[in-house]
Design an enzyme around this catalytic site. Structure first.
Site: not given
Ligand code: FRU
Length: 502
Positions: A26-27, A43, A83-84, A154-155, A209
């Site tokens: 993903n990302d 990801q 995570f991102s 996050r991110d 996000e």
């Protein structure tokens, strides 16, 4: 699933877009141009082709069209999913992870702490560093470095701010459920100080996000620098599900002040079409920009999928492509600062694939008309169309005479549509078949479209890149026709050029 090998049935695998060999992605994460190479981390589930075991996969490219996959860069463990986040080149070794003569790359990522770990259930920001130009990574021993006690923080996207207020690192991250981008500053990437919060504003129909914050000259004038804040949201996009919006304004080193906010606080769903979208299609999410591209060029890549059906798209052994890279610039349009986007990459270096198809000044009669010698499944289509009496007109791509994906204009409604109800395999998820639309005006009475078709996708750039729509499709590999169509009347093709890439 155990790691599978590619099969001859792998007909959806794109030629010019990145996909992981046989796993899920993903990302895009940690996009950076370093030492002559574009690095794309992402990801990744290293052992399956559905979401899970989140780690950072890694690929590199020198042309942004062909990519080489490398071993997993940062792997999840029993305490955390990775995570991102983003990567910076710490040229002055402010972090101390390298040396003055061999400065490090530093990854700033979200630790999604697993139940039972020291910070179980929380999301906080952590560091890893690389001393070999991004190929191997070591986690910092004192992670996390920024913990708000939040489960939805996050991110992190880190940039180097050099402006009136000084020179320091700035992090943009989200409080996802609060529809907020939170900004922090640091001198050494290890210690972070709170600056300010932006949002809620404009679209808030889903969690915020993957934010990004960067300067761009307005109308190519370096003296008129503006700041762009992008933030992805899921769901709540203009055609449902995942999408990315942007704001333009000022950043003074502490606070981002938007000049393009339409609605503050919680959204009015009826006003979605008034907001600024990075892309109006269904499959353009978690868009984020590269660091350190030469000549201050700003290039973005997004994940080409939508959380509504992401885990179900019918590809194997891999799942989810990235989009093409886009170069973005900022222009005054109808008195407002707006992004213009163009696909980028070294297309000129791709091997020649036969003659270009071209056509000029041709009327499209009512109906659908297959173009002889235009078939293909990896192509760029440039077309200018002028309305006649038809209520809708445009192109069918990846067609088989009866079925196909329609990319068209409805002039009376001033919209661009992508209709993928008859695009091929659509029944793997009820949310997939759709007619999606974006507002688009003529330029001097005509519509110009550039469309990239690549086996399982269409990316449409309208009005010189002011309006874009990105959509996945899953046609039979034998569906390669290109047709023009008009419904209820006529339209004119002023110019049509089709370039085959594979
Ligand atoms: C966006 C996202 C991010 C998160 C990552 C987890 O698609 O939900 O917010 O960091 O994916 O894979």
């Amino acid at each position: 699933m155990t790691a599978a090998t590619a099969t001859t049935a792998d007909t959806f695998r794109p030629a010019l877009h990145y996909t992981a060999g046989n796993t899920w992605l993903n990302d895009p994460n940690g996009l950076i141009f370093h030492d002559g190479v574009y690095h794309l981390y992402y990801q990744n589930n290293p052992v399956d082709n559905v979401w899970g075991n989140m780690s950072w996969g890694h690929a590199t490219s020198t042309d942004l069209l062909t990519w080489t996959e490398h071993p997993v860069a940062i792997a999840c463990d029993e305490d955390e999913d990775i995570f991102s986040g983003s990567i910076v080149f710490d040229q002055d070794n402010t972090s101390g992870f390298g040396t003055g003569s061999a400065p490090p790359l530093v990854a700033v990522y979200t630790s999604a702490f697993k139940p039972g770990s020291a910070h179980g259930g929380l999301q906080a920001q952590s560091l890893a560093y690389s001393l070999d130009c991004g190929y191997t990574w070591t986690k910092h021993t004192a992670n996390p470095v920024l913990n708000r006690g939040s489960a939805e923080f996050r991110d992190p996207k880190v940039i180097r701010y050099d402006g009136d207020a000084g020179s320091y690192w700035v992090m943009a991250a989200v409080e996802a459920q609060d529809f907020q981008v939170v900004l922090y500053r640091s001198d050494d990437l290890r210690n972070w100080e709170y600056l300010s919060t932006f949002g809620p504003a404009n679209a808030t129909g889903g969690v915020w996000e993957c934010p990004d914050l960067f300067p761009l000259p307005l109308d190519s004038d370096p003296a008129r620098l503006q700041w762009v804040l992008t933030v992805n949201l899921n769901p709540g996009g203009p055609n449902n599900g995942s999408a990315g919006q942007y704001f333009v304004g000022e950043f003074d080193g502490t606070t981002f002040a938007s000049a393009t906010t339409v609605t503050e606080g919680l959204q009015d769903p009826a006003r979605l079409s008034e907001y600024q979208w990075l892309d109006w299609g269904r499959d353009y999410y978690a868009a984020v920009s590269f660091s350190d591209v030469p000549d201050n060029r700003r290039l973005m890549i997004a994940w080409m999928n939508n959380w509504e059906y992401a885990n179900h798209i019918p590809t194997t052994p891999w799942r989810s492509p990235m989009t093409l890279a886009r170069e973005i610039s900022l222009h005054t349009i109808d008195g407002q600062p707006r992004l213009i986007q163009k696909a980028t990459g070294n297309f000129a270096a791709l091997p020649e694939q036969g003659q270009k198809f071209s056509l000029a000044d041709t009327e499209i009669a009512d109906g659908t008309h297959i173009l002889e010698d235009a078939a293909g499944s990896v192509q760029r289509i440039d077309i200018t169309l002028t309305p006649g009496t038809a209520e809708e007109f445009g192109l069918v791509v990846r067609g088989d005479g009866a079925r196909g994906t329609r990319v068209g204009i409805r002039p009376d409604e001033a919209i661009l549509i992508v209709d993928r109800r008859d695009s091929g395999d659509t029944d793997f998820h009820k949310a997939f078949p759709s007619v999606d639309s974006a507002p688009v005006l003529t330029t001097e009475g005509s519509y110009d479209l550039t469309i990239y078709v690549d086996r399982c996708s269409v990316e449409v750039f309208a009005r010189g890149g002011q309006v874009t729509m990105t959509e996945l499709i899953f046609p039979a590999h034998t569906s390669t026709d290109v047709a023009v169509y008009a419904i209820g009347g006529t339209a004119t093709i002023n110019r049509l050029e089709i370039t085959q890439f594979a």
